[in-house]
Every structure is written in C-alpha cells, then in structure tokens.
Design a protein around this motif. Structure first.
Motif, PDB file in Angstrom:
ATOM      1  N   THR A   1       0.831  -1.203   0.000  1.00  0.00           N
ATOM      2  CA  THR A   1       0.000   0.000   0.000  1.00  0.00           C
ATOM      3  C   THR A   1       0.873   1.263   0.000  1.00  0.00           C
ATOM      4  OG1 THR A   1      -1.742   1.181   1.160  1.00  0.00           O
ATOM      5  CG2 THR A   1      -0.197   0.009   2.554  1.00  0.00           C
TER       6      THR A   1
ATOM      7  N   THR B   1       1.078   4.049  -8.399  1.00  0.00           N
ATOM      8  CA  THR B   1       0.406   4.951  -9.341  1.00  0.00           C
ATOM      9  C   THR B   1       1.414   5.940  -9.943  1.00  0.00           C
ATOM     10  OG1 THR B   1      -1.478   4.782  -7.859  1.00  0.00           O
ATOM     11  CG2 THR B   1      -1.630   6.437  -9.585  1.00  0.00           C
TER      12      THR B   1
ATOM     13  N   ASP C   1      -7.145  -6.324   2.375  1.00  0.00           N
ATOM     14  CA  ASP C   1      -5.825  -6.661   1.835  1.00  0.00           C
ATOM     15  C   ASP C   1      -5.670  -8.161   1.587  1.00  0.00           C
ATOM     16  OD1 ASP C   1      -5.687  -4.030   3.345  1.00  0.00           O
ATOM     17  OD2 ASP C   1      -3.827  -4.036   2.183  1.00  0.00           O
TER      18      ASP C   1
ATOM     19  N   HIS D   1     -17.376   1.796  -0.001  1.00  0.00           N
ATOM     20  CA  HIS D   1     -16.921   0.406  -0.147  1.00  0.00           C
ATOM     21  C   HIS D   1     -17.775  -0.368  -1.153  1.00  0.00           C
ATOM     22  CE1 HIS D   1     -14.632   1.320   3.482  1.00  0.00           C
ATOM     23  NE2 HIS D   1     -15.761   1.641   4.084  1.00  0.00           N
TER      24      HIS D   1
ATOM     25  N   GLU E   1      -2.396  -2.197 -12.235  1.00  0.00           N
ATOM     26  CA  GLU E   1      -1.694  -1.776 -11.021  1.00  0.00           C
ATOM     27  C   GLU E   1      -2.490  -2.186  -9.786  1.00  0.00           C
ATOM     28  OE1 GLU E   1      -1.942   0.763  -7.765  1.00  0.00           O
ATOM     29  OE2 GLU E   1      -2.960   1.703  -9.459  1.00  0.00           O
TER      30      GLU E   1
ATOM     31  N   ARG F   1       0.214   6.504   3.733  1.00  0.00           N
ATOM     32  CA  ARG F   1      -1.128   5.920   3.855  1.00  0.00           C
ATOM     33  C   ARG F   1      -1.978   6.739   4.830  1.00  0.00           C
ATOM     34  NH1 ARG F   1      -3.933   0.530   2.864  1.00  0.00           N
ATOM     35  NH2 ARG F   1      -5.726   0.780   4.179  1.00  0.00           N
TER      36      ARG F   1
HETATM   37  N1  CTP Z   1      -8.710  -0.213   1.058  1.00  0.00           N
HETATM   38  C1  CTP Z   1      -9.450   0.430   2.037  1.00  0.00           C
HETATM   39  N2  CTP Z   1     -10.804   0.488   1.937  1.00  0.00           N
HETATM   40  C2  CTP Z   1     -11.461  -0.081   0.892  1.00  0.00           C
HETATM   41  C3  CTP Z   1     -10.733  -0.751  -0.114  1.00  0.00           C
HETATM   42  C4  CTP Z   1      -9.342  -0.798   0.006  1.00  0.00           C
HETATM   43  O1  CTP Z   1      -8.868   0.947   2.995  1.00  0.00           O
HETATM   44  N3  CTP Z   1     -12.776   0.000   0.820  1.00  0.00           N
HETATM   45  C5  CTP Z   1      -7.244  -0.250   1.157  1.00  0.00           C
HETATM   46  C6  CTP Z   1      -6.671  -1.623   1.418  1.00  0.00           C
HETATM   47  O2  CTP Z   1      -6.434  -1.752   2.784  1.00  0.00           O
HETATM   48  C7  CTP Z   1      -5.369  -1.670   0.581  1.00  0.00           C
HETATM   49  C8  CTP Z   1      -5.383  -0.364  -0.180  1.00  0.00           C
HETATM   50  O3  CTP Z   1      -6.692   0.175  -0.060  1.00  0.00           O
HETATM   51  O4  CTP Z   1      -4.229  -1.749   1.411  1.00  0.00           O
HETATM   52  C9  CTP Z   1      -5.061  -0.556  -1.671  1.00  0.00           C
HETATM   53  O5  CTP Z   1      -4.819   0.675  -2.257  1.00  0.00           O
HETATM   54  P1  CTP Z   1      -3.304   1.183  -2.442  1.00  0.00           P
HETATM   55  O6  CTP Z   1      -2.507   0.156  -3.125  1.00  0.00           O
HETATM   56  O7  CTP Z   1      -2.785   1.673  -1.148  1.00  0.00           O
HETATM   57  O8  CTP Z   1      -3.574   2.445  -3.376  1.00  0.00           O
HETATM   58  P2  CTP Z   1      -2.705   3.028  -4.570  1.00  0.00           P
HETATM   59  O9  CTP Z   1      -3.113   4.469  -4.694  1.00  0.00           O
HETATM   60  O10 CTP Z   1      -2.843   2.181  -5.771  1.00  0.00           O
HETATM   61  O11 CTP Z   1      -1.222   2.931  -3.980  1.00  0.00           O
HETATM   62  P3  CTP Z   1       0.113   3.606  -4.520  1.00  0.00           P
HETATM   63  O12 CTP Z   1       0.429   4.726  -3.574  1.00  0.00           O
HETATM   64  O13 CTP Z   1       1.153   2.516  -4.440  1.00  0.00           O
HETATM   65  O14 CTP Z   1      -0.137   4.117  -5.886  1.00  0.00           O
END
Ligand code: CTP
Length: 243
Positions: A31, A36, A77, A110, A128, A159
C-alpha cells in the motif's frame, strides 16, 4: 558457424504471422508504495503509444449491508476481497483487443458505483494493484512484471496522509486497520509475490533510472512487434529459417 535450415513448409504446418496482442504490464507493491506514480511516469514517457491503466482496486467486491455494519472487521488486503474472476476475464479480453467495461469502486462507501468505465483496447495495458502478482492466471497474461519496493515506514506515513485526506477516514481507524490487516496481509501475500517480478524498483517513483530502463525495454519490445506488423513476411522468413 551459421547454419540455415529450411522447414518443411507444407500448407498445414506453415507458420502464420501472430495476431496482435497488447503488451501487458503488471505493477504490484505494498500500500502507498508509489505504484500509481510509477505507472504515470511510464505512461508520460510512452507518448507515441496508446496506453490504458487499470487498477486492481476497481475489482473489489462491494460490501452488502451486513458487512458494512462491521466494516472495521473486513480485510481489504486479502486476495479474496477482490473479484479475481472478473479481473481475469477483463484482462484477457483487453489483451486480445476487445473493449471492456470495468467497475467503478468507491473507497468511501466500499461499493461499486455507476457508471462503469468503458475501456478500449490499447497497444499497452498496465494493471496496477497490491496483489496483481498473486494469481498465477493473471501473472501468466503479463509480458512484464514490476514490483515497487518502498520502505514500510514511508508507506505507512503516506497511507495515513492519503486515507485521512482523500478517503475520509480518521487516524485511529487507519492505524488499527494497518496493524490488524494491512501489515499482516503484506507479509503473507504481497511480499511473497515479489519473487515473480522481472523488475524490482527500489524507492518507487523517485527512481528515474529504473523508469528510463523500463521505458527503453517497452520501446524495444514494441519495436519488434511493429516490425512484424509492417513487414508481416519478416515473421514468415524468421520462422522458416532457423539461424
Ligand atoms: N482499502 C481500504 N478500503 C477499501 C478498499 C481498500 O482501505 N474499501 C485499502 C486496502 O487496505 C489496501 C489499499 O486500499 O491496502 C489498496 O490501495 P493502495 O494500493 O494503497 O492504493 P494506490 O493508490 O494504488 O497505492 P500507490 O500509492 O502505491 O499508488
């Protein structure tokens, strides 16, 4: 030593020029690792090609009323939180040059929301997501597999920033979710998928050299592809004579 060997090119066994398939790149990583950013940097350097970016997030299962009540107990996850069958069929179609409809996922509710996204076939498809290297059937479609490797403290701080600002979460919940689900699933499913990558990018989007090398490789591969497209007989000549 150079030997030319002519194949017995009878009509039934004569080679045919391949049907054109898209070049398919998978970009995985934990995460907030910068997946991106890496994809956008690759896309910005591929100006002459048609590129489409698909997010694995689009294929999250929508939560029903029951599950929404206990959303803090849901592991987003885990590989089973994605509709991998739908993802697989969309990617197979795109690779074969067919247009597809991709769900539109909303992180605040969600759930998938209307309208779905219509995606046309392209020269290059980039998929991705945290677990795009997990399923062997999805991996097998890929021509290039990338893993974005960023330190976990950097990822956690990004995050927290992102989830509180863009995804409407409070910091307490973000930290609880991280300890309970995000980190254990990273260790169990995401990190082990790194071994399938062809290329591992340390420091994510800050690594200009890695991005340049990846783009050069894509140009080389697509160049070969285009040669066969412009001069289809070249393929027949190369297949008929083994050098
Ligand atoms: N997730 C969440 N709530 C949701 C769906 C997904 O919190 N309803 C979280 C999951 O816990 C997972 C994350 O979203 O860890 C996946 O997205 P992430 O890979 O962090 O986003 P990107 O923007 O693609 O990451 P990056 O910064 O690498 O581009």
């Amino acid at each position: 030593h150079l030997s030319l060997q002519s194949n017995n090119a009878s009509s039934s066994s004569s080679p045919r020029a391949p049907t054109k398939q898209s070049f398919f790149i998978g970009v995985a990583g934990g995460t907030a690792s910068g997946k991106t950013t890496v994809c956008n940097l690759i896309i910005s350097q591929l100006r002459d090609q048609r590129v489409v970016l698909v997010n694995q997030d689009s294929f999250y299962h929508s939560l029903n009323e029951e599950k929404l009540k206990t959303v803090h107990e849901y592991n987003f996850d885990h590989p089973e939180s994605f509709d991998t069958e739908l993802l697989l069929s969309c990617m197979e179609k795109l690779k074969l040059g067919q247009a597809v409809s991709i769900p539109n996922y909303d992180f605040k509710t969600h759930q998938s929301i209307e309208p779905a996204r219509q995606v046309n076939p392209s020269d290059i498809i980039i998929l991705e997501g945290i677990l795009v290297l997990h399923d062997p059937r999805v991996r097998d479609l890929m021509n290039m597999k990338i893993f974005v490797d960023t330190d976990s403290d950097v990822r956690l701080s990004r995050r927290i920033q992102r989830d509180t600002v863009e995804r409407g979460r409070n910091i307490q919940n973000v930290l609880e979710q991280y300890t309970k689900f995000v980190k254990p699933s990273f260790d169990e499913f995401i990190l082990p998928s790194k071994k399938y990558a062809d290329i591992i990018i340390p420091r994510g989007g800050d690594n200009d050299v890695a991005i340049d090398l990846i783009v050069q490789h894509i140009h080389t591969k697509l160049g070969q592809h285009d040669l066969c497209k412009i001069y289809p007989n070249l393929f027949l000549i190369f297949s008929t004579f083994q050098i």
